[in-house]
Design a protein around this motif. Structure first.
Motif, PDB file in Angstrom:
ATOM      1  N   UNK A 159      28.995  32.230  41.627  1.00  0.00           N
ATOM      2  CA  UNK A 159      30.068  32.571  41.149  1.00  0.00           C
ATOM      3  C   UNK A 159      30.507  33.862  41.251  1.00  0.00           C
ATOM      4  N   UNK A 160      29.717  35.040  41.447  1.00  0.00           N
ATOM      5  CA  UNK A 160      29.867  36.135  41.429  1.00  0.00           C
ATOM      6  C   UNK A 160      29.479  37.033  42.564  1.00  0.00           C
ATOM      7  N   UNK A 161      29.239  36.293  43.561  1.00  0.00           N
ATOM      8  CA  UNK A 161      29.014  36.807  44.987  1.00  0.00           C
ATOM      9  C   UNK A 161      29.914  37.387  45.420  1.00  0.00           C
ATOM     10  N   UNK A 162      31.242  37.551  45.163  1.00  0.00           N
ATOM     11  CA  UNK A 162      32.206  38.453  45.940  1.00  0.00           C
ATOM     12  C   UNK A 162      32.528  39.789  45.229  1.00  0.00           C
ATOM     13  N   UNK A 163      31.851  40.009  43.921  1.00  0.00           N
ATOM     14  CA  UNK A 163      31.944  41.190  43.294  1.00  0.00           C
ATOM     15  C   UNK A 163      31.212  42.444  44.242  1.00  0.00           C
TER      16      UNK A 163
END
Length: 168
Positions: free
Chosen positions: A38-42
């Motif tokens: 869920x935080x892969x794109x940060x």
């Protein structure tokens, strides 16, 4: 309807880092690997910490596998040495593959600080620059000693630069 992808996350404070909620996702210092997606794109993360606790920051970085920029504002406080132990032998994906820039504010040059910087110098293979903001007067001799303590000659990224900024 698709939610926009989160690319910048700031500012996480160390007082909140044991549990931080992002939507329905809860981050914890020891994070379940299923939450990482869920935080892969940060790509950019700003942290405010009390002292440079390497293991604590590494636990948070595991949540952000594609992180490219890490901004850390360290608040002056005493950190016991056990808080800065060398990290476990496991790799951190963002440090190993993606992290290009590390910026540390209030870098004191004391042992916890240079050990913290040394971790990134020796492990961040994509590192392009590390900016260390020093809140006091320093000279070239002090800077040279810091680079030696960080083992800069053995850096993981041969093109990485370390810049000390602040009062000279």
């Amino acid at each position: 309807m698709v939610a926009p992808k989160l690319h910048i996350l700031g500012c996480l404070h160390s007082d909140m880092m044991s549990t931080v909620q992002h939507g329905k996702t809860i981050l914890q210092a020891m994070v379940d690997s299923s939450l990482v997606s869920s935080l892969h794109n940060v790509k950019i993360l700003k942290l405010v910490v009390h002292g440079l606790r390497l293991n604590h920051v590494i636990d948070v970085l595991r949540c952000f596998p594609c992180l490219q920029q890490l901004h850390i504002n360290t608040l002056t406080s005493y950190v016991p040495n056990k808080q800065n132990d060398n990290p476990a032998a496991t790799t951190v994906e963002c440090v190993d593959r993606h992290l290009k820039q590390v910026i540390v504010r209030n870098y004191s040059g004391k042992k916890p600080d240079y050990k913290f910087a040394k971790f990134f110098v020796l492990n961040a293979r994509a590192l392009e620059s590390m900016k260390l903001h020093v809140p006091f007067s320093w000279n070239n001799e002090w800077r040279s000693r810091q680079r030696i303590k960080m083992d800069f000659k053995n850096r993981a990224s041969p093109n990485a630069l370390i810049c000390f900024e602040g009062t000279e």
